[in-house]
Design a protein around this motif. Structure first.
Motif, PDB file in Angstrom:
ATOM      1  N   GLN A 279       3.954   6.869  17.176  1.00  0.00           N
ATOM      2  CA  GLN A 279       3.501   6.150  16.235  1.00  0.00           C
ATOM      3  C   GLN A 279       3.740   4.522  16.575  1.00  0.00           C
ATOM      4  O   GLN A 279       2.755   3.633  16.320  1.00  0.00           O
ATOM      5  N   ALA A 280       4.968   4.213  16.999  1.00  0.00           N
ATOM      6  CA  ALA A 280       5.351   2.919  17.451  1.00  0.00           C
ATOM      7  C   ALA A 280       4.725   2.448  18.352  1.00  0.00           C
ATOM      8  O   ALA A 280       4.323   1.233  18.523  1.00  0.00           O
ATOM      9  N   VAL A 281       4.567   3.155  19.552  1.00  0.00           N
ATOM     10  CA  VAL A 281       3.573   2.569  20.665  1.00  0.00           C
ATOM     11  C   VAL A 281       2.068   2.479  20.289  1.00  0.00           C
ATOM     12  O   VAL A 281       1.611   1.316  20.721  1.00  0.00           O
ATOM     13  N   ARG A 282       1.644   3.264  19.297  1.00  0.00           N
ATOM     14  CA  ARG A 282       0.206   2.872  18.991  1.00  0.00           C
ATOM     15  C   ARG A 282       0.078   1.598  18.359  1.00  0.00           C
ATOM     16  O   ARG A 282      -0.734   0.930  18.376  1.00  0.00           O
ATOM     17  N   LEU A 283       0.952   1.567  17.539  1.00  0.00           N
ATOM     18  CA  LEU A 283       1.213   0.217  16.491  1.00  0.00           C
ATOM     19  C   LEU A 283       1.293  -0.908  17.516  1.00  0.00           C
ATOM     20  O   LEU A 283       0.631  -1.944  17.094  1.00  0.00           O
ATOM     21  N   LEU A 284       2.307  -0.892  18.391  1.00  0.00           N
ATOM     22  CA  LEU A 284       2.459  -1.966  19.296  1.00  0.00           C
ATOM     23  C   LEU A 284       1.056  -2.330  19.995  1.00  0.00           C
ATOM     24  O   LEU A 284       0.782  -3.636  20.103  1.00  0.00           O
ATOM     25  N   HIS A 285       0.604  -1.319  20.523  1.00  0.00           N
ATOM     26  CA  HIS A 285      -0.745  -1.510  21.168  1.00  0.00           C
ATOM     27  C   HIS A 285      -1.807  -2.029  20.294  1.00  0.00           C
ATOM     28  O   HIS A 285      -2.437  -3.278  20.798  1.00  0.00           O
TER      29      HIS A 285
END
Length: 721
Positions: A279-285
């Motif tokens: 979820q964090a990687v998707r949010l950062l993207h």
């Protein structure tokens, strides 16, 4: 009956060197009080009033001032005070309740308390909130502005004050080493959030006031506070990481992100801490797609790539971060860290040289007049002989150990020095100096070029070479040695004179001039940008010089602060090498290598700064064999934590918590975080059992049990059973 130790005169700066038998009781109702007695009544309050215009950030700890009247001596009055953090400041009633616990539970039968004043600073509105309790009489609440004028205290102001109180409790809390406790004597530190209900109150206030956060200022590494880099966000992240309440943090930042995408960097950090990496990687993207030049998002992404070993990806993120915020120290420091990881040492030094450095500003510490005397009570049931035995006298410390400037680095200078020492630990001192001479213009090179290009120049004084010795060098943390800004300090030659007095150990690059009485060389100086800019050559000479610089046109001018860091590092390495050499000789002769406790503590810090952690632990353990030291015990605790030795960890924790309690601190976020992580791996039941099986007084064990109970109250992982 409690025992009192009375100290007359100035408040000492280092309680570890004094016979201060002090502790606090189990609850507010049966707790004896710190008593700092004034020379004249109300001088402490007047000093606080005078300091209001000078406060910059969160403000000092809360001040509690009491007026006592003698029962026998003709109604003679005296003023006593202490400082406190962590008290609920959401209303005048909660502060008045604290004052009442002091008034109606007196242990001093010779005097009665006739009034009490509680002062709590509101950093949002720059007002000092006051609650005045009169006996007999009533309660009056008001606030004082920077001019000393009274104002009405509204509900909105109390909400701001409550939030500031929680942030101060975390900002002024000790990390277990005792450093914060030693700065201010007689501060009672309480946990501001002990239940989920109080947490809801705190997070609700933080949500309402979130976008006022930049008004509070920021950490010293941040040049310009913004919505995601300020004392409010620092306090929120600290609270979430301390208690492990990641779900509450995610919910808060999700709501705030709908109002400002920039908050995504904070949300991503909490998600990563909560092991929600996908979820964090998707949010950062998604967030970087919308804000491609937000340096907080890029820094978070670079940190994540570093943790996964993808330094090539982290490099691109760090470069973009520098482009997005070239005036921020954090972006350049991150890029330097990535280059260190990639073992591109020359680029790491060049990046470090480009870091914008900021003068460190201390917290808003209280400035009080000299007291008449200090009374610090000790409750017999909380005494632990191991930590209560005071040193018999001052520890003798060798002068060379007192002169280690790196021990005083803070803020950007501390971070830059840490990067430099990491490079040194990985490639060695000699290789570091070789790379330094490859990327920076050295003194001998510059002089040679100047002599070549200025052979017909008849001036008796060359401003460039004169400035090399005469230009003031930056002191610790960007200030001069006398506390004045750069430019008003002694010249860099003073530092060289200090180094010349000592015997050298680390070697220097070939070609350096040898010291007259020494067989080992020290590093030569670089030419700094200040030296070149201060030159007084005419334009013709400058033009001729520029044509001669083509042979080292790829070299850079070293910033004076970085040049000074190399000299400080040299001194650290010199003392470290002497210590290890002398110790090895003593071991080869089967003789004891003796040092005082404070010397062992300093050597432990030195080894830790230089990234020699086994040697640091060795020094800390030697210190503990002489006498108890919270700093040494904290260093040993780190080793136990890295090795996963839960039993030894708890033994160290029990003593650290007891020492904190001895100095009126019931709350240390760092120690609470360590207990929580231990519970996550071992479980609350096992932790309780190990603590209870320890052969120490039960009241001392109960102090550690409270930390465990707090984790259970917050339903931390591992506490379900």
């Amino acid at each position: 009956m409690p025992h009192y130790r009375v100290i007359s005169g100035r408040v000492p700066s280092n309680p570890d060197r004094y016979d201060f038998n002090s502790t606090i009781a189990k609850t507010l109702l049966n707790q004896d009080r710190i008593r700092i007695v004034e020379e004249e009544i109300d001088t402490a309050v007047e000093s606080r009033n005078d300091s209001l215009p000078t406060l910059r950030e969160l403000g000092p700890p809360d001040l509690v001032h009491l007026v006592k009247q003698s029962v026998k001596s003709g109604n003679k009055q005296s003023g006593v005070y202490h400082h406190v953090t962590g008290i609920d400041a959401s209303s005048s009633a909660s502060l008045a309740a604290y004052v009442n616990t002091l008034i109606y539970t007196p242990n001093d039968k010779t005097a009665k308390i006739i009034s009490g004043l509680y002062c709590c600073y509101n950093a949002f509105s720059r007002l000092d909130m006051r609650v005045d309790v009169k006996i007999p009489g009533g309660v009056e609440s008001y606030c004082i502005d920077e001019r000393g004028d009274k104002r009405v205290a509204s509900d909105a102001l109390w909400m701001e004050t409550f939030l500031c109180g929680v942030l101060r409790a975390y900002a002024y809390a000790d990390d277990g080493s005792g450093d914060s406790i030693k700065k201010i004597i007689g501060v009672r530190r309480f946990d501001p959030i002990t239940s989920t209900e109080m947490e809801h109150k705190f997070l609700d206030a933080a949500e309402r006031l979130f976008f006022k956060g930049p008004q509070l200022g920021s950490e010293p590494e941040v040049q310009v506070p913004n919505n995601v880099s300020n004392h409010l966000t620092t306090g929120l992240i600290n609270y979430i990481h301390t208690t492990g309440r990641y779900t509450s943090g995610i919910n808060l930042f999700e709501k705030l992100r709908s109002r400002d995408t920039e908050v995504s960097s904070l949300l991503a950090r909490v998600m990563l801490s909560a092991d929600e990496e996908v979820q964090a990687v998707r949010l950062l993207h998604d967030a970087i797609s919308r804000l491609p030049m937000d340096y907080s998002l890029l820094d978070c992404q670079a940190t994540f790539c570093q943790s996964k070993g993808r330094l090539d990806w982290a490099l691109e993120c760090a470069k973009r971060g520098v482009t997005a915020a070239p005036s921020e120290f954090a972006t350049w420091a991150k890029l330097a860290e990535v280059y260190v990881g990639l073992e591109e040492w020359d680029l790491a030094l060049l990046t470090l040289n480009s870091c914008p450095m900021f003068t460190y500003q201390e917290k808003d510490l209280p400035r009080m007049p000299d007291p008449a005397r200090i009374l610090l009570p000790v409750m017999p049931e909380s005494i632990l002989d191991e930590i209560d035995d005071p040193p018999q006298s001052y520890d003798e410390v060798h002068p060379s150990l007192r002169k280690l400037h790196a021990a005083g680095y803070k803020g950007t200078f501390l971070k830059a020095y840490s990067i430099l020492t990491e490079v040194t630990a990985r490639i060695g001192w000699d290789q570091l100096l070789r790379i330094r001479s490859q990327v920076f213009v050295m003194e001998e090179e510059y002089r040679s070029e100047k002599q070549t290009t200025s052979v017909n120049h008849t001036s008796n004084a060359n401003a460039s070479t004169t400035a090399l010795r005469g230009t003031p060098s930056p002191g610790i943390n960007g200030t001069a040695s006398d506390g004045q800004p750069d430019g008003e300090a002694d010249s860099h030659a003073d530092d060289e004179e200090t180094l010349n007095e000592q015997q050298s150990v680390p070697s220097s690059p070939p070609g350096s001039a040898r010291l007259a009485d020494e067989s080992i060389e020290k590093p030569e100086h670089t030419i700094t940008s200040e030296v070149v800019k201060s030159g007084n050559d005419d334009s013709a000479d400058s033009s001729n010089a520029s044509s001669k610089y083509t042979e080292f046109h790829n070299k850079r001018l070293c910033e004076r602060w970085l040049d000074n860091l190399f000299m400080v590092l040299y001194e650290d390495l010199r003392i470290y090498t002497i210590w290890r050499s002398d110790m090895a000789q003593a071991q080869s002769k089967n003789s004891d290598y003796r040092k005082s406790a404070e010397e062992w503590e300093i050597l432990g810090e030195l080894a830790e700064r230089l990234h020699h952690f086994p040697e640091a632990v060795e020094a800390y353990q030697a210190c503990l064999r002489v006498r108890f030291s919270p700093k040494a015990m904290k260093g040993v605790l780190k080793m136990y934590e890295n090795q996963g030795r839960s039993g030894e960890m708890l033994q160290a924790m029990i003593r650290l918590i007891a020492w904190q309690y001895r100095w009126y601190s019931e709350f240390s976020p760092a120690l609470l975080r360590t207990v929580r992580k231990l519970i996550e791996t071992e479980g609350a039941v096992k932790v309780r059992s190990i603590v209870q099986a320890t052969s120490l007084p039960q009241p001392v064990l109960d102090l550690t049990h409270r930390y465990v109970e707090l984790c259970v109250a917050f339903r931390s992982s591992g506490s379900e059973a």
